[in-house]
Design a protein around this motif. Structure first.
Motif, PDB file in Angstrom:
ATOM      1  N   ASP A 101       7.505  -0.995  21.708  1.00  0.00           N
ATOM      2  CA  ASP A 101       8.923  -1.350  21.582  1.00  0.00           C
ATOM      3  C   ASP A 101       9.208  -2.408  20.532  1.00  0.00           C
ATOM      4  OD1 ASP A 101       9.608   0.435  23.639  1.00  0.00           O
ATOM      5  OD2 ASP A 101       9.117  -1.079  25.153  1.00  0.00           O
ATOM      6  N   GLU A 102       8.204  -3.168  20.107  1.00  0.00           N
ATOM      7  CA  GLU A 102       8.446  -4.314  19.238  1.00  0.00           C
ATOM      8  C   GLU A 102       7.661  -4.307  17.927  1.00  0.00           C
ATOM      9  OE1 GLU A 102      10.671  -6.721  19.880  1.00  0.00           O
ATOM     10  OE2 GLU A 102      11.248  -5.772  21.763  1.00  0.00           O
ATOM     11  N   SER A 103       6.701  -3.407  17.762  1.00  0.00           N
ATOM     12  CA  SER A 103       5.836  -3.451  16.579  1.00  0.00           C
ATOM     13  C   SER A 103       5.888  -2.141  15.800  1.00  0.00           C
ATOM     14  CB  SER A 103       4.389  -3.740  16.996  1.00  0.00           C
ATOM     15  OG  SER A 103       3.555  -3.716  15.868  1.00  0.00           O
ATOM     16  N   PHE A 104       5.769  -2.267  14.495  1.00  0.00           N
ATOM     17  CA  PHE A 104       5.758  -1.107  13.610  1.00  0.00           C
ATOM     18  C   PHE A 104       4.339  -0.631  13.325  1.00  0.00           C
ATOM     19  CE2 PHE A 104       9.604  -3.479  12.832  1.00  0.00           C
ATOM     20  CZ  PHE A 104      10.563  -2.490  12.872  1.00  0.00           C
ATOM     21  N   ALA A 105       3.345  -1.292  13.931  1.00  0.00           N
ATOM     22  CA  ALA A 105       1.948  -0.994  13.630  1.00  0.00           C
ATOM     23  C   ALA A 105       1.272  -0.224  14.756  1.00  0.00           C
ATOM     24  CB  ALA A 105       1.184  -2.296  13.381  1.00  0.00           C
ATOM     25  N   GLU A 106       0.278   0.566  14.353  1.00  0.00           N
ATOM     26  CA  GLU A 106      -0.630   1.213  15.287  1.00  0.00           C
ATOM     27  C   GLU A 106      -2.043   0.846  14.844  1.00  0.00           C
ATOM     28  OE1 GLU A 106       0.070   5.408  15.201  1.00  0.00           O
ATOM     29  OE2 GLU A 106       2.108   5.226  15.936  1.00  0.00           O
ATOM     30  N   ILE A 107      -2.970   0.837  15.790  1.00  0.00           N
ATOM     31  CA  ILE A 107      -4.346   0.449  15.478  1.00  0.00           C
ATOM     32  C   ILE A 107      -5.300   1.506  16.030  1.00  0.00           C
ATOM     33  CG2 ILE A 107      -4.857  -0.924  17.533  1.00  0.00           C
ATOM     34  CD1 ILE A 107      -5.471  -2.417  14.203  1.00  0.00           C
ATOM     35  N   ALA A 108      -6.390   1.740  15.323  1.00  0.00           N
ATOM     36  CA  ALA A 108      -7.451   2.624  15.802  1.00  0.00           C
ATOM     37  C   ALA A 108      -8.761   1.862  15.677  1.00  0.00           C
ATOM     38  CB  ALA A 108      -7.505   3.908  14.970  1.00  0.00           C
ATOM     39  N   VAL A 109      -9.620   2.001  16.673  1.00  0.00           N
ATOM     40  CA  VAL A 109     -10.873   1.247  16.659  1.00  0.00           C
ATOM     41  C   VAL A 109     -12.109   2.120  16.831  1.00  0.00           C
ATOM     42  CG1 VAL A 109      -9.810  -0.908  17.404  1.00  0.00           C
ATOM     43  CG2 VAL A 109     -10.636   0.704  19.124  1.00  0.00           C
ATOM     44  N   ASN A 110     -11.956   3.419  16.730  1.00  0.00           N
ATOM     45  CA  ASN A 110     -13.130   4.279  16.873  1.00  0.00           C
ATOM     46  C   ASN A 110     -13.852   4.454  15.532  1.00  0.00           C
ATOM     47  OD1 ASN A 110     -10.653   5.694  16.378  1.00  0.00           O
ATOM     48  ND2 ASN A 110     -11.709   7.630  16.676  1.00  0.00           N
ATOM     49  N   LYS A 111     -15.152   4.733  15.607  1.00  0.00           N
ATOM     50  CA  LYS A 111     -15.964   4.929  14.401  1.00  0.00           C
ATOM     51  C   LYS A 111     -15.802   6.362  13.912  1.00  0.00           C
ATOM     52  CE  LYS A 111     -20.058   3.914  15.889  1.00  0.00           C
ATOM     53  NZ  LYS A 111     -21.472   3.571  15.958  1.00  0.00           N
ATOM     54  N   VAL A 112     -15.355   6.509  12.671  1.00  0.00           N
ATOM     55  CA  VAL A 112     -15.169   7.821  12.059  1.00  0.00           C
ATOM     56  C   VAL A 112     -15.576   7.718  10.592  1.00  0.00           C
ATOM     57  CG1 VAL A 112     -13.464   9.573  11.401  1.00  0.00           C
ATOM     58  CG2 VAL A 112     -13.288   8.458  13.616  1.00  0.00           C
ATOM     59  N   ALA A 113     -16.314   8.702  10.108  1.00  0.00           N
ATOM     60  CA  ALA A 113     -16.665   8.740   8.686  1.00  0.00           C
ATOM     61  C   ALA A 113     -15.408   9.041   7.877  1.00  0.00           C
ATOM     62  CB  ALA A 113     -17.733   9.791   8.433  1.00  0.00           C
ATOM     63  N   ILE A 114     -15.383   8.566   6.642  1.00  0.00           N
ATOM     64  CA  ILE A 114     -14.223   8.790   5.778  1.00  0.00           C
ATOM     65  C   ILE A 114     -14.667   9.338   4.434  1.00  0.00           C
ATOM     66  CG2 ILE A 114     -12.966   6.873   6.816  1.00  0.00           C
ATOM     67  CD1 ILE A 114     -13.401   5.520   3.937  1.00  0.00           C
ATOM     68  N   THR A 115     -13.693   9.839   3.710  1.00  0.00           N
ATOM     69  CA  THR A 115     -13.869  10.210   2.313  1.00  0.00           C
ATOM     70  C   THR A 115     -12.556   9.897   1.599  1.00  0.00           C
ATOM     71  OG1 THR A 115     -14.544  11.970   0.797  1.00  0.00           O
ATOM     72  CG2 THR A 115     -13.144  12.620   2.628  1.00  0.00           C
ATOM     73  N   GLY A 116     -12.639   9.694   0.301  1.00  0.00           N
ATOM     74  CA  GLY A 116     -11.426   9.472  -0.484  1.00  0.00           C
ATOM     75  C   GLY A 116     -10.747   8.162  -0.178  1.00  0.00           C
ATOM     76  N   GLY A 117      -9.472   8.096  -0.511  1.00  0.00           N
ATOM     77  CA  GLY A 117      -8.711   6.870  -0.382  1.00  0.00           C
ATOM     78  C   GLY A 117      -8.964   5.958  -1.570  1.00  0.00           C
ATOM     79  N   LYS A 118      -8.305   4.835  -1.563  1.00  0.00           N
ATOM     80  CA  LYS A 118      -8.451   3.863  -2.641  1.00  0.00           C
ATOM     81  C   LYS A 118      -9.044   2.582  -2.070  1.00  0.00           C
ATOM     82  CE  LYS A 118      -5.790   1.158  -5.962  1.00  0.00           C
ATOM     83  NZ  LYS A 118      -4.475   0.778  -6.432  1.00  0.00           N
ATOM     84  N   VAL A 119     -10.202   2.188  -2.572  1.00  0.00           N
ATOM     85  CA  VAL A 119     -10.807   0.927  -2.138  1.00  0.00           C
ATOM     86  C   VAL A 119      -9.998  -0.198  -2.769  1.00  0.00           C
ATOM     87  CG1 VAL A 119     -12.862  -0.526  -2.182  1.00  0.00           C
ATOM     88  CG2 VAL A 119     -13.097   1.956  -1.904  1.00  0.00           C
ATOM     89  N   VAL A 120      -9.344  -0.992  -1.928  1.00  0.00           N
ATOM     90  CA  VAL A 120      -8.499  -2.071  -2.440  1.00  0.00           C
ATOM     91  C   VAL A 120      -9.228  -3.404  -2.457  1.00  0.00           C
ATOM     92  CG1 VAL A 120      -6.317  -0.961  -1.897  1.00  0.00           C
ATOM     93  CG2 VAL A 120      -7.400  -2.420  -0.185  1.00  0.00           C
ATOM     94  N   SER A 121     -10.319  -3.503  -1.702  1.00  0.00           N
ATOM     95  CA  SER A 121     -11.125  -4.717  -1.726  1.00  0.00           C
ATOM     96  C   SER A 121     -12.464  -4.457  -1.061  1.00  0.00           C
ATOM     97  CB  SER A 121     -10.396  -5.852  -1.007  1.00  0.00           C
ATOM     98  OG  SER A 121     -10.976  -7.077  -1.333  1.00  0.00           O
TER      99      SER A 121
END
Length: 173
Positions: A101-121
């Motif tokens: 009701d009060e936040s615009f954020a969602e969080i995920a904490v499970n381990k998942v492999a990734i590909t792509g995206g932009k490394v920002v730091s």
């Protein structure tokens, strides 16, 4: 002007001024996570922060400003930690509301492999140590639909417990 017909003059003035640094008003929020038995030498998430595309049925135009990050490991080997913007997840990321009701954020904490995206730091985490990072100087903001994933990989497959906390400010217009 003496003896002249009436003269009408039209004109406009306009000015726009910005001085100093923008101030973001909004609540500071944080979320922490602990993972045990982390052994991966490939990129795998330890958590992800997502800006909801809509809020109470309305298109979300709020920006989320990452503020700080702390991460620690008890591994006897150093680790590499990347912040990746909008990666492709190679498994199901389970996002949960921080506060529906009060936040615009969602969080995920499970381990998942990734590909792509932009490394920002990228950060190096020392063996059996931790680091604290100020993110507002590194990464400006996230918009609706953006996902910022925290991704770790170990230098060797030594089991570790990893603790992390991220803080952010949600812009209130």
């Amino acid at each position: 002007l003496a003896g002249s017909p009436n003269v009408i003059m039209y004109g406009t003035k306009c000015g726009t001024f910005i001085q100093g640094q923008s101030v973001v008003n909004g609540p500071l929020r944080s979320y922490g996570n602990d993972l045990t038995g982390y052994t991966n030498t490939v990129d795998e998430t330890i958590g992800a922060l997502k800006v909801r595309s809509s809020f109470n049925g309305v298109l979300n135009r709020i920006k989320l400003y990452p503020s700080s990050l702390s991460i620690a490991s008890d591994s006897n080997k150093p680790m590499i930690f990347d912040l990746v913007l909008n990666p492709t997840f190679l498994g199901d990321m389970v996002f949960n509301y921080i506060d529906e009701d009060e936040s615009f954020a969602e969080i995920a904490v499970n381990k998942v492999a990734i590909t792509g995206g932009k490394v920002v730091s990228s950060f190096s985490i020392p063996a059996a140590g931790g680091q604290f990072y100020i993110l507002k100087d590194v990464f400006p903001f996230l918009e609706a639909g953006d996902v910022l994933a925290g991704v770790c990989r170990m230098q060797s497959s030594s089991a570790a417990e990893i603790s992390s906390t991220i803080s952010w400010v949600e812009e209130i217009e």
